[in-house]
Design a protein around this motif. Structure first.
Motif, PDB file in Angstrom:
ATOM      1  N   VAL A 132      65.163  18.121 -23.878  1.00  0.00           N
ATOM      2  CA  VAL A 132      64.648  18.526 -22.726  1.00  0.00           C
ATOM      3  C   VAL A 132      63.295  18.158 -22.699  1.00  0.00           C
ATOM      4  O   VAL A 132      62.470  18.492 -23.546  1.00  0.00           O
ATOM      5  CB  VAL A 132      64.898  19.879 -22.461  1.00  0.00           C
ATOM      6  CG1 VAL A 132      64.526  20.401 -20.931  1.00  0.00           C
ATOM      7  CG2 VAL A 132      66.605  20.394 -22.551  1.00  0.00           C
ATOM      8  N   ILE A 191      60.084  18.912 -20.136  1.00  0.00           N
ATOM      9  CA  ILE A 191      59.708  19.692 -18.940  1.00  0.00           C
ATOM     10  C   ILE A 191      58.232  19.364 -18.697  1.00  0.00           C
ATOM     11  O   ILE A 191      57.370  19.043 -19.422  1.00  0.00           O
ATOM     12  CB  ILE A 191      59.620  21.062 -19.304  1.00  0.00           C
ATOM     13  CG1 ILE A 191      60.961  21.383 -19.949  1.00  0.00           C
ATOM     14  CG2 ILE A 191      59.244  21.926 -18.340  1.00  0.00           C
ATOM     15  CD1 ILE A 191      60.682  23.127 -20.535  1.00  0.00           C
ATOM     16  N   ARG A 240      63.062  17.885 -16.649  1.00  0.00           N
ATOM     17  CA  ARG A 240      62.783  18.869 -15.660  1.00  0.00           C
ATOM     18  C   ARG A 240      61.500  18.595 -15.167  1.00  0.00           C
ATOM     19  O   ARG A 240      60.699  18.458 -15.930  1.00  0.00           O
ATOM     20  CB  ARG A 240      63.076  20.222 -16.289  1.00  0.00           C
ATOM     21  CG  ARG A 240      64.325  20.656 -16.760  1.00  0.00           C
ATOM     22  CD  ARG A 240      64.455  21.951 -17.323  1.00  0.00           C
ATOM     23  NE  ARG A 240      65.592  22.163 -18.047  1.00  0.00           N
ATOM     24  CZ  ARG A 240      65.856  23.116 -18.946  1.00  0.00           C
ATOM     25  NH1 ARG A 240      64.948  24.118 -19.411  1.00  0.00           N
ATOM     26  NH2 ARG A 240      67.018  23.241 -19.527  1.00  0.00           N
ATOM     27  N   LYS A 241      61.250  18.923 -13.770  1.00  0.00           N
ATOM     28  CA  LYS A 241      60.015  18.811 -13.103  1.00  0.00           C
ATOM     29  C   LYS A 241      59.508  20.169 -12.719  1.00  0.00           C
ATOM     30  O   LYS A 241      60.537  20.822 -11.805  1.00  0.00           O
ATOM     31  CB  LYS A 241      59.715  17.910 -12.296  1.00  0.00           C
ATOM     32  CG  LYS A 241      59.667  16.290 -12.552  1.00  0.00           C
ATOM     33  CD  LYS A 241      59.761  15.547 -11.657  1.00  0.00           C
ATOM     34  CE  LYS A 241      60.457  13.940 -11.848  1.00  0.00           C
ATOM     35  NZ  LYS A 241      60.326  13.308 -10.804  1.00  0.00           N
ATOM     36  N   ILE A 242      58.468  20.893 -13.074  1.00  0.00           N
ATOM     37  CA  ILE A 242      58.053  22.236 -12.619  1.00  0.00           C
ATOM     38  C   ILE A 242      56.715  22.401 -12.057  1.00  0.00           C
ATOM     39  O   ILE A 242      55.821  22.092 -12.769  1.00  0.00           O
ATOM     40  CB  ILE A 242      58.337  23.084 -13.863  1.00  0.00           C
ATOM     41  CG1 ILE A 242      59.949  23.285 -14.201  1.00  0.00           C
ATOM     42  CG2 ILE A 242      57.790  24.735 -13.219  1.00  0.00           C
ATOM     43  CD1 ILE A 242      60.048  24.070 -15.581  1.00  0.00           C
ATOM     44  N   TYR A 299      55.170  29.739 -21.103  1.00  0.00           N
ATOM     45  CA  TYR A 299      54.866  28.444 -21.905  1.00  0.00           C
ATOM     46  C   TYR A 299      53.526  28.340 -22.305  1.00  0.00           C
ATOM     47  O   TYR A 299      52.929  27.167 -22.768  1.00  0.00           O
ATOM     48  CB  TYR A 299      55.334  27.110 -21.351  1.00  0.00           C
ATOM     49  CG  TYR A 299      56.747  26.986 -21.334  1.00  0.00           C
ATOM     50  CD1 TYR A 299      57.496  26.129 -22.228  1.00  0.00           C
ATOM     51  CD2 TYR A 299      57.545  27.410 -20.119  1.00  0.00           C
ATOM     52  CE1 TYR A 299      58.687  26.025 -22.234  1.00  0.00           C
ATOM     53  CE2 TYR A 299      58.975  27.199 -20.316  1.00  0.00           C
ATOM     54  CZ  TYR A 299      59.616  26.556 -21.215  1.00  0.00           C
ATOM     55  OH  TYR A 299      60.931  26.398 -21.387  1.00  0.00           O
TER      56      TYR A 299
END
Length: 93
Positions: free
Chosen positions: A5, A7, A38-40, A52
Motif C-alpha cells: 500500500v 499512501i 491511497r491519497k489522503i 502516522y
C-alpha cells in the motif's frame, strides 16, 4: 499476504504535494492493481496526522501487511518509489 500500500499524504495548498500526487498517479497507471494506492488530504483526515506522526507534506508511506516499510517526507521521484514497490510485489509473488 496482501499487496503493498502506498499512501500519499498531501494538502490542497501545497505545491510540492501537487507534483508528488502527479508522480503517484503516473506510477499507479504503470503498476496497476499490484499495489493499493491511497491519497489522503491531511486537512480532511486530521485523525491520521497523529497515527502516522506526520510533520510535513508531502509524505509518502509504504506499507506491507500493515507494517510501515518505508517513509518519505519530501518530494520523491517515481523511480525510487517504483523500485521499492517492485521489490515488495516480487516478495509477494
Amino acid at each position: 499476504m496482501g499487496r503493498p500500500v502506498l499512501i500519499d499524504f498531501f494538502s490542497a495548498w501545497c505545491e510540492p504535494c501537487t507534483r508528488q500526487t502527479a508522480i503517484v498517479d503516473e506510477l499507479a497507471a504503470r503498476i496497476g492493481d499490484a499495489v493499493e494506492f491511497r491519497k489522503i488530504d491531511v486537512g480532511e483526515r486530521r485523525d491520521l496526522i497523529a497515527k502516522y506522526q506526520l510533520v510535513t507534506v508531502p509524505t509518502i508511506v509504504i506499507e506491507k501487511d500493515g507494517l510501515v516499510v518505508k517513509r518519505f517526507e519530501r518530494l520523491t521521484d517515481a523511480g525510487t518509489l517504483e523500485t521499492i514497490l517492485t521489490s515488495l510485489i516480487d516478495d509477494h509473488a
